[in-house]
Motif scaffolding. Sequence first.
Motif, PDB file in Angstrom:
ATOM      1  N   TRP A 100       0.860  -1.181   0.000  1.00  0.00           N
ATOM      2  CA  TRP A 100       0.000   0.000   0.000  1.00  0.00           C
ATOM      3  C   TRP A 100       0.896   1.230   0.000  1.00  0.00           C
ATOM      4  CZ3 TRP A 100      -5.497  -0.408   0.501  1.00  0.00           C
ATOM      5  CH2 TRP A 100      -5.952  -1.717   0.618  1.00  0.00           C
ATOM      6  N   VAL A 101       0.480   2.262  -0.680  1.00  0.00           N
ATOM      7  CA  VAL A 101       1.278   3.485  -0.779  1.00  0.00           C
ATOM      8  C   VAL A 101       0.399   4.694  -0.493  1.00  0.00           C
ATOM      9  CG1 VAL A 101       2.975   2.582  -2.414  1.00  0.00           C
ATOM     10  CG2 VAL A 101       0.872   3.614  -3.273  1.00  0.00           C
ATOM     11  N   CYS A 102       1.032   5.755  -0.035  1.00  0.00           N
ATOM     12  CA  CYS A 102       0.398   7.068   0.085  1.00  0.00           C
ATOM     13  C   CYS A 102       1.521   8.101   0.104  1.00  0.00           C
ATOM     14  CB  CYS A 102      -0.514   7.173   1.302  1.00  0.00           C
ATOM     15  SG  CYS A 102       0.314   7.525   2.844  1.00  0.00           S
ATOM     16  N   ARG A 103       1.154   9.349   0.274  1.00  0.00           N
ATOM     17  CA  ARG A 103       2.145  10.426   0.223  1.00  0.00           C
ATOM     18  C   ARG A 103       3.190  10.304   1.330  1.00  0.00           C
ATOM     19  NH1 ARG A 103       1.592  15.376  -2.189  1.00  0.00           N
ATOM     20  NH2 ARG A 103      -0.646  15.046  -2.403  1.00  0.00           N
ATOM     21  N   THR A 104       2.821   9.716   2.472  1.00  0.00           N
ATOM     22  CA  THR A 104       3.735   9.672   3.609  1.00  0.00           C
ATOM     23  C   THR A 104       4.702   8.498   3.579  1.00  0.00           C
ATOM     24  OG1 THR A 104       2.117   8.473   4.923  1.00  0.00           O
ATOM     25  CG2 THR A 104       2.117  10.866   5.110  1.00  0.00           C
ATOM     26  N   GLY A 105       4.343   7.404   2.913  1.00  0.00           N
ATOM     27  CA  GLY A 105       5.243   6.260   2.925  1.00  0.00           C
ATOM     28  C   GLY A 105       4.701   5.053   2.199  1.00  0.00           C
ATOM     29  N   LEU A 106       5.350   3.950   2.469  1.00  0.00           N
ATOM     30  CA  LEU A 106       5.039   2.673   1.833  1.00  0.00           C
ATOM     31  C   LEU A 106       4.735   1.666   2.935  1.00  0.00           C
ATOM     32  CD1 LEU A 106       6.577   1.130  -1.175  1.00  0.00           C
ATOM     33  CD2 LEU A 106       7.075  -0.086   0.926  1.00  0.00           C
ATOM     34  N   ARG A 107       3.699   0.872   2.744  1.00  0.00           N
ATOM     35  CA  ARG A 107       3.272  -0.083   3.769  1.00  0.00           C
ATOM     36  C   ARG A 107       3.186  -1.472   3.150  1.00  0.00           C
ATOM     37  NH1 ARG A 107      -1.793   1.766   6.993  1.00  0.00           N
ATOM     38  NH2 ARG A 107      -0.147   2.925   8.037  1.00  0.00           N
ATOM     39  N   VAL A 181       4.648   1.099  -8.329  1.00  0.00           N
ATOM     40  CA  VAL A 181       5.280   1.320  -7.021  1.00  0.00           C
ATOM     41  C   VAL A 181       6.596   2.074  -7.202  1.00  0.00           C
ATOM     42  CG1 VAL A 181       6.266   0.209  -4.984  1.00  0.00           C
ATOM     43  CG2 VAL A 181       4.150  -0.677  -5.968  1.00  0.00           C
ATOM     44  N   GLU A 182       7.367   1.731  -8.240  1.00  0.00           N
ATOM     45  CA  GLU A 182       8.604   2.457  -8.510  1.00  0.00           C
ATOM     46  C   GLU A 182       8.334   3.921  -8.833  1.00  0.00           C
ATOM     47  OE1 GLU A 182      10.509   0.252 -11.600  1.00  0.00           O
ATOM     48  OE2 GLU A 182      11.151  -1.359 -10.255  1.00  0.00           O
ATOM     49  N   ALA A 183       7.223   4.200  -9.545  1.00  0.00           N
ATOM     50  CA  ALA A 183       6.870   5.584  -9.850  1.00  0.00           C
ATOM     51  C   ALA A 183       6.526   6.356  -8.582  1.00  0.00           C
ATOM     52  CB  ALA A 183       5.699   5.619 -10.832  1.00  0.00           C
ATOM     53  N   TRP A 184       5.795   5.718  -7.658  1.00  0.00           N
ATOM     54  CA  TRP A 184       5.519   6.359  -6.371  1.00  0.00           C
ATOM     55  C   TRP A 184       6.823   6.640  -5.636  1.00  0.00           C
ATOM     56  CZ3 TRP A 184       1.199   7.809  -3.415  1.00  0.00           C
ATOM     57  CH2 TRP A 184      -0.038   7.667  -4.046  1.00  0.00           C
ATOM     58  N   ALA A 185       7.745   5.689  -5.664  1.00  0.00           N
ATOM     59  CA  ALA A 185       9.030   5.883  -4.971  1.00  0.00           C
ATOM     60  C   ALA A 185       9.815   7.030  -5.605  1.00  0.00           C
ATOM     61  CB  ALA A 185       9.845   4.592  -5.008  1.00  0.00           C
ATOM     62  N   GLU A 186       9.824   7.102  -6.931  1.00  0.00           N
ATOM     63  CA  GLU A 186      10.547   8.196  -7.587  1.00  0.00           C
ATOM     64  C   GLU A 186       9.932   9.544  -7.253  1.00  0.00           C
ATOM     65  OE1 GLU A 186      10.674   7.454 -11.748  1.00  0.00           O
ATOM     66  OE2 GLU A 186      11.849   5.600 -11.525  1.00  0.00           O
ATOM     67  N   GLU A 187       8.606   9.572  -7.167  1.00  0.00           N
ATOM     68  CA  GLU A 187       7.940  10.850  -6.902  1.00  0.00           C
ATOM     69  C   GLU A 187       8.112  11.313  -5.472  1.00  0.00           C
ATOM     70  OE1 GLU A 187       3.480  12.845  -7.168  1.00  0.00           O
ATOM     71  OE2 GLU A 187       3.866  10.884  -8.057  1.00  0.00           O
ATOM     72  N   TYR A 188       7.955  10.410  -4.511  1.00  0.00           N
ATOM     73  CA  TYR A 188       7.951  10.823  -3.121  1.00  0.00           C
ATOM     74  C   TYR A 188       9.259  10.563  -2.392  1.00  0.00           C
ATOM     75  CZ  TYR A 188       3.049  11.706  -3.748  1.00  0.00           C
ATOM     76  OH  TYR A 188       1.861  12.204  -4.210  1.00  0.00           O
ATOM     77  N   ALA A 189       9.941   9.457  -2.691  1.00  0.00           N
ATOM     78  CA  ALA A 189      11.215   9.198  -2.019  1.00  0.00           C
ATOM     79  C   ALA A 189      12.266  10.176  -2.514  1.00  0.00           C
ATOM     80  CB  ALA A 189      11.666   7.761  -2.240  1.00  0.00           C
ATOM     81  N   GLY A 190      12.190  10.553  -3.784  1.00  0.00           N
ATOM     82  CA  GLY A 190      13.158  11.513  -4.315  1.00  0.00           C
ATOM     83  C   GLY A 190      12.986  12.895  -3.735  1.00  0.00           C
ATOM     84  N   ASP A 191      11.721  13.279  -3.402  1.00  0.00           N
ATOM     85  CA  ASP A 191      11.462  14.605  -2.856  1.00  0.00           C
ATOM     86  C   ASP A 191      11.628  14.666  -1.345  1.00  0.00           C
ATOM     87  OD1 ASP A 191      10.861  15.386  -5.379  1.00  0.00           O
ATOM     88  OD2 ASP A 191       8.681  15.146  -5.160  1.00  0.00           O
TER      89      ASP A 191
END
Length: 196
Positions: A100-107, A181-191
């Motif tokens: 599961w993903v959201c703006r705050t993290g990955l679960r 999931v990789e796109a979510w990581a690039e968007e939020y983990a990178g920022d």
Amino acid sequence: MPLPFLTADSACDAQDPDGSGTAPAYEVLAHEDHERWRRPYRPGPWRVAIGAVLLLVSSFMLLATMIIAFAGAWGGAAACLAAALTVICGALRLLRMGVWVCRTGLRRVAFLGTRTVDWSRIAGVRTVQQPVRWMGLPRTVQGQALVATVRGAGEPLLLLTDHGADFLARPEAFDRAADTVEAWAEEYAGDAPATA
């Protein structure tokens, strides 16, 4: 009645809109609520089938509970009711398992536990070739796995495998889920600011 554990991200719903066989790139829609936890892929047919069988078994157990209660054996009815509720809870937990993903993290939701990692602690998400468990059983086969590298952790966090209940015999679905999931990581983990 809406079942949020069965819904997928709207980006997954938009896959292959024209039937051409090519899936569009991950796109953030203006109306999406990124504060809400979401599973960015649909649960696989194996997971849904197992959950449905467990719920069917629990319905027979509830019927047996009613029959036992009408017979006046309250202790047996209570035990049968407790067993039925345990099976129902197990089926619902099985359907909720996954990433599961959201703006705050990955679960990552497993059957017996849940692990949540802030995007600031995730160094990267990538697909690797490695031995993976077949349907979560002890038997391992060579396959693909989506793993997250967590800062300060020794081993990568295993997120998805192509031989799990969601993606068995569905390599295209695994690729789409991994890309999302990789796109979510690039968007939020990178920022996200890096924390030690």
